[in-house]
Design an enzyme around this catalytic site. Structure first.
Site, PDB file in Angstrom:
ATOM      1  N   GLY A  39      -0.421  -4.221   3.009  1.00  0.00           N
ATOM      2  CA  GLY A  39       0.662  -3.656   2.211  1.00  0.00           C
ATOM      3  C   GLY A  39       1.676  -4.730   1.867  1.00  0.00           C
ATOM      4  O   GLY A  39       1.313  -5.899   1.685  1.00  0.00           O
ATOM      5  N   CYS A  40       2.922  -4.358   1.789  1.00  0.00           N
ATOM      6  CA  CYS A  40       3.991  -5.280   1.407  1.00  0.00           C
ATOM      7  C   CYS A  40       3.970  -6.539   2.268  1.00  0.00           C
ATOM      8  O   CYS A  40       4.079  -6.465   3.489  1.00  0.00           O
ATOM      9  CB  CYS A  40       5.339  -4.585   1.540  1.00  0.00           C
ATOM     10  SG  CYS A  40       6.746  -5.688   1.327  1.00  0.00           S
ATOM     11  N   PHE A  41       3.837  -7.698   1.624  1.00  0.00           N
ATOM     12  CA  PHE A  41       3.735  -8.923   2.413  1.00  0.00           C
ATOM     13  C   PHE A  41       5.038  -9.303   3.095  1.00  0.00           C
ATOM     14  O   PHE A  41       5.027 -10.072   4.061  1.00  0.00           O
ATOM     15  CB  PHE A  41       3.152 -10.101   1.628  1.00  0.00           C
ATOM     16  CG  PHE A  41       3.693 -10.353   0.237  1.00  0.00           C
ATOM     17  CD1 PHE A  41       4.975 -10.008  -0.143  1.00  0.00           C
ATOM     18  CD2 PHE A  41       2.880 -10.963  -0.711  1.00  0.00           C
ATOM     19  CE1 PHE A  41       5.452 -10.267  -1.416  1.00  0.00           C
ATOM     20  CE2 PHE A  41       3.343 -11.235  -2.001  1.00  0.00           C
ATOM     21  CZ  PHE A  41       4.636 -10.887  -2.347  1.00  0.00           C
ATOM     22  N   CYS A  43       6.686  -7.329   4.938  1.00  0.00           N
ATOM     23  CA  CYS A  43       6.571  -6.686   6.250  1.00  0.00           C
ATOM     24  C   CYS A  43       5.522  -7.362   7.119  1.00  0.00           C
ATOM     25  O   CYS A  43       5.730  -7.563   8.321  1.00  0.00           O
ATOM     26  CB  CYS A  43       6.245  -5.210   6.081  1.00  0.00           C
ATOM     27  SG  CYS A  43       7.497  -4.262   5.191  1.00  0.00           S
ATOM     28  N   TYR A 185      14.448  -1.172   2.913  1.00  0.00           N
ATOM     29  CA  TYR A 185      13.140  -0.957   2.280  1.00  0.00           C
ATOM     30  C   TYR A 185      12.116  -0.479   3.312  1.00  0.00           C
ATOM     31  O   TYR A 185      11.391   0.497   3.090  1.00  0.00           O
ATOM     32  CB  TYR A 185      12.639  -2.240   1.614  1.00  0.00           C
ATOM     33  CG  TYR A 185      11.153  -2.225   1.407  1.00  0.00           C
ATOM     34  CD1 TYR A 185      10.576  -1.480   0.384  1.00  0.00           C
ATOM     35  CD2 TYR A 185      10.298  -2.905   2.289  1.00  0.00           C
ATOM     36  CE1 TYR A 185       9.204  -1.418   0.224  1.00  0.00           C
ATOM     37  CE2 TYR A 185       8.929  -2.848   2.133  1.00  0.00           C
ATOM     38  CZ  TYR A 185       8.387  -2.111   1.098  1.00  0.00           C
ATOM     39  OH  TYR A 185       7.024  -2.038   0.959  1.00  0.00           O
TER      40      TYR A 185
END
Length: 209
Positions: A39-41, A43, A185
């Site tokens: 997912g979101c890099f 994180c 976020y």
């Protein structure tokens, strides 16, 4: 003659060195490389930076067909790339198996082409292996996860690592540069809540790995 013999011996040493012909999995300074998509890099980078033995992390793009993709192209979902993180680590302090354990406990393996609030194949979870040993260890770890969650399907991909393109500089260490925005976020995306739901007390990154 000595020069020719020296070159011959150097060639043999390079052939014997694991991973040098495939992305330099084991660089000469005894560091090693792993590449994960979760997912979101932002994180994924933040999660692995907490692991003892991890030396550096780089956010980027991998698994697509467009050379030198931009964030705008990847986030639009048309390049085939996944947001991923390239991890350089010290194998004397943390093993690849240890990194795999951290990886699984920081993703939702039950959801295809999405992670938490981010939807699209660019946010798919994946292990990109750099050599046969990494491939085998990744497959073994996935089998264990499949057994744990059976009969539910594990959506996480295992694929050979192609070209890794570092993301734009403003994405690197985003969680450090913009701590409040990042924390909001992550909370708003429901990442940690979902990890807890999937993995229970095993969710997240251990303080010592």
């Amino acid at each position: 003659m000595r020069r020719l013999i020296g070159r011959f011996l150097l060639g043999l040493s390079l052939l014997a060195a694991p991973g040098l012909a495939n992305g330099q999995t084991e660089p000469a300074n005894a560091e090693a490389v792993a590449i994960f998509a979760g997912g979101c890099f932002w994180c994924v980078e933040a999660d692995f930076d907490k692991v003892s033995g991890v030396l550096s992390t780089t956010s980027g793009y991998i698994g697509g067909s467009v050379p030198n993709p931009t964030y705008q192209q990847v986030s639009a979902g048309g390049t085939g790339h996944a947001e991923a993180v390239r991890i350089v680590y010290d194998p004397s302090r943390v093993s690849y198996e240890g990194l795999l354990k951290v990886f699984w406990h920081n993703i939702d393996p039950l959801t295809a082409n999405a992670q938490f609030c981010d939807v699209g194949s660019q946010y798919r979870s994946a292990i990109f292996y750099l050599d046969p040993r990494q491939k085998q260890l990744a497959e073994d770890s996935k089998t264990a996860v499949e057994q744990r969650f059976a009969p539910r399907r594990i959506a996480t991909e295992i694929a050979p690592a192609g070209e890794f393109y570092p993301a734009e500089e403003y994405h690197q260490d985003y969680y450090r540069k913009h701590e409040l925005k990042y924390e909001f976020y992550r909370w708003n995306c429901g990442r940690d809540a979902r990890l807890k739901e999937v993995w229970g007390d095993e969710a997240g990154t251990p303080k010592e790995s």
